[in-house]
Design an enzyme around this catalytic site. Structure first.
Site, PDB file in Angstrom:
ATOM      1  N   TRP A 101     -33.711  26.761   9.605  1.00 34.28           N
ATOM      2  CA  TRP A 101     -32.382  26.934  10.297  1.00 34.28           C
ATOM      3  C   TRP A 101     -31.679  28.346   9.595  1.00 34.28           C
ATOM      4  O   TRP A 101     -31.002  29.009  10.254  1.00 34.28           O
ATOM      5  CB  TRP A 101     -31.602  25.693  10.019  1.00 34.28           C
ATOM      6  CG  TRP A 101     -31.834  24.628  10.944  1.00 34.28           C
ATOM      7  CD1 TRP A 101     -32.023  23.246  10.551  1.00 34.28           C
ATOM      8  CD2 TRP A 101     -31.811  24.703  12.414  1.00 34.28           C
ATOM      9  NE1 TRP A 101     -32.631  22.809  11.838  1.00 34.28           N
ATOM     10  CE2 TRP A 101     -32.186  23.516  12.707  1.00 34.28           C
ATOM     11  CE3 TRP A 101     -31.083  25.670  13.278  1.00 34.28           C
ATOM     12  CZ2 TRP A 101     -32.214  23.252  14.247  1.00 34.28           C
ATOM     13  CZ3 TRP A 101     -31.144  25.200  14.589  1.00 34.28           C
ATOM     14  CH2 TRP A 101     -31.606  24.183  15.138  1.00 34.28           C
ATOM     15  N   ASP A 169     -24.354  26.660   5.432  1.00 36.29           N
ATOM     16  CA  ASP A 169     -24.233  25.843   6.498  1.00 36.29           C
ATOM     17  C   ASP A 169     -24.779  24.697   5.807  1.00 36.29           C
ATOM     18  O   ASP A 169     -25.602  24.124   5.225  1.00 36.29           O
ATOM     19  CB  ASP A 169     -25.597  26.410   7.192  1.00 36.29           C
ATOM     20  CG  ASP A 169     -25.898  25.412   8.107  1.00 36.29           C
ATOM     21  OD1 ASP A 169     -25.359  24.365   8.364  1.00 36.29           O
ATOM     22  OD2 ASP A 169     -27.185  25.767   8.919  1.00 36.29           O
ATOM     23  N   LYS A 193     -24.390  15.067  12.842  1.00 33.26           N
ATOM     24  CA  LYS A 193     -25.096  14.347  11.831  1.00 33.26           C
ATOM     25  C   LYS A 193     -24.588  13.274  10.770  1.00 33.26           C
ATOM     26  O   LYS A 193     -24.220  12.104  10.943  1.00 33.26           O
ATOM     27  CB  LYS A 193     -25.864  15.148  11.003  1.00 33.26           C
ATOM     28  CG  LYS A 193     -26.704  16.033  11.638  1.00 33.26           C
ATOM     29  CD  LYS A 193     -27.283  17.305  11.063  1.00 33.26           C
ATOM     30  CE  LYS A 193     -27.736  18.366  11.813  1.00 33.26           C
ATOM     31  NZ  LYS A 193     -28.680  17.986  12.781  1.00 33.26           N
TER      32      LYS A 193
END
Ligand code: PMP
Length: 358
Positions: A101, A169, A193
């Site tokens: 990511w 992030d 999530k």
């Protein structure tokens, strides 16, 4: 109605049962208004209450003071990969690439300007480098980190002390543990999530950092646009914010971040112990000091056995444990809403499976 499964999906992922039940109960009539919350105007009183409560709960649980703005936007964390450099990259920026990511975040920033990876791990993502390894260039606009690497199963347990604004992030570990939010100039996270359903992206931005943002970009992509209108510049993802409010209420009722963190630590401890107990069958490739409490990645001795594990787990009501296509193997995600009893069921299955294949 069929029983609910043990859901270890990496995201979108398990939501607390009580939150889903409340949404079900309020689906046709939200608080006596004769319509669902989805059917309300985002500028009406009913939605405004939901939005404001969600923001207040997020501030309370994350420990955010008025020097930061909180925004509930669309576009996902992938959208933020682009909008963060569009807003804040002036001159150059540094990225600590600790996983797939982070690679994507860096690639987007490189389209915008001069961004470089300050770690050079060359895809050997089995640990997170220590704070001192994070060197930033003089004049860098910010250092970007990924606090938890969802694909590889690694996590920062000590954050770098950057001499420049730190941007994180936190998609896959926000509110899973106590962090000092004041260390971050900006935090962002896709909600799907730990916070709620997909379609909602949470941003926490220090006002002083926001003041440095560029204005030479389309209005919709400026964080300042959204901040100036309390996040209601355009229609927010109202149903997702409503569900997040439920998740945050649930977290608070459970005892807050410290209780959630202790629960998460114990879930991860039990699962890693089950892996380490059977080195003949299970192998976690991550260096122990960098192991993620959120995404537990492990391998069996062959890809055939990996596949058999995933298939048989499903038969036992355990779903979502197939590793990401980029890394293979098995991955169990232990986000906040995953219950200790779900982990107990997985560990039981692992013992049984190991007994049969060893
Ligand atoms: N960053 C991290 C750490 C992630 O885990 C994910 C999604 N799995 C993303 C970014 C991308 O998020 P989205 O799908 O919301 O764009």
């Amino acid at each position: 109605m069929s029983e609910r499964v043990h859901n270890f999906n990496a995201g979108p992922s398990a939501l607390p049962r009580v939150v889903l039940e409340q949404a079900r109960d309020e689906m046709l009539d939200f608080e006596g208004t004769g319509m669902s919350i989805m059917e309300h105007s985002h500028r009406g009183a009913a939605y405004e209450r939901v939005h404001n409560e969600a923001e207040a709960l997020l501030r309370e649980l994350l420990g955010i003071d008025p020097s930061s703005v909180v925004l509930f936007l669309q576009g996902g964390a992938s959208g933020a990969f682009a909008t963060v450099p569009m807003n804040f990259l002036r001159g150059c920026a540094d990225y600590a690439v600790t996983g797939g990511w982070g690679e994507k975040a860096l690639a987007e920033a490189q389209i915008v300007g001069d961004a470089r990876d300050c770690l050079g791990m060359q895809r050997r993502y089995m640990h997170v480098p220590p704070p001192a390894a994070h060197t930033v260039r003089p004049g860098s606009s910010y250092l970007h980190i990924t606090t938890n690497n969802t694909l590889e199963g690694t996590q920062y347990h000590r954050f770098p002390d950057a001499p420049v604004p730190l941007v994180a992030d936190m998609s896959s570990d926000i509110l899973s543990r106590r962090v000092d939010a004041s260390r971050f100039a900006m935090i962002y996270a896709g909600a799907q999530k730990n916070l709620g359903p997909s379609g909602l992206t949470v941003f926490v931005i220090q006002r002083a950092f926001l003041d440095t943002a560029r204005t030479d970009l389309p209005v919709i992509f400026r964080f300042a646009t959204h901040a100036a209108q309390q996040g209601l510049y355009h229609t927010p993802p109202t149903f997702a914010v409503y569900l997040m409010r439920g998740v945050l209420r649930w977290m608070k009722a459970l005892g807050g971040v410290d209780v959630v963190e202790a629960r998460n630590d114990e879930k991860a401890r039990v699962l890693y112990a089950a892996i380490d107990d059977r080195p003949d069958v299970y192998r976690c490739p991550v260096e122990p000091a960098s192991r993620s409490r959120m995404n537990v990645v492990f391998y069996l001795p062959s890809t055939d056995l990996d596949e058999r594990f995933v298939k048989e787990a499903k038969g036992a009501g355990i779903v979502g444990v197939k590793g990401h296509r980029s890394v293979g193997g098995v991955r169990a995600s232990l986000y906040n809403a995953v219950e200790p009893s779900d982990v107990a069921a997985l560990v039981e299955f692992m013992k049984d499976f190991a007994g049969r294949v060893a």
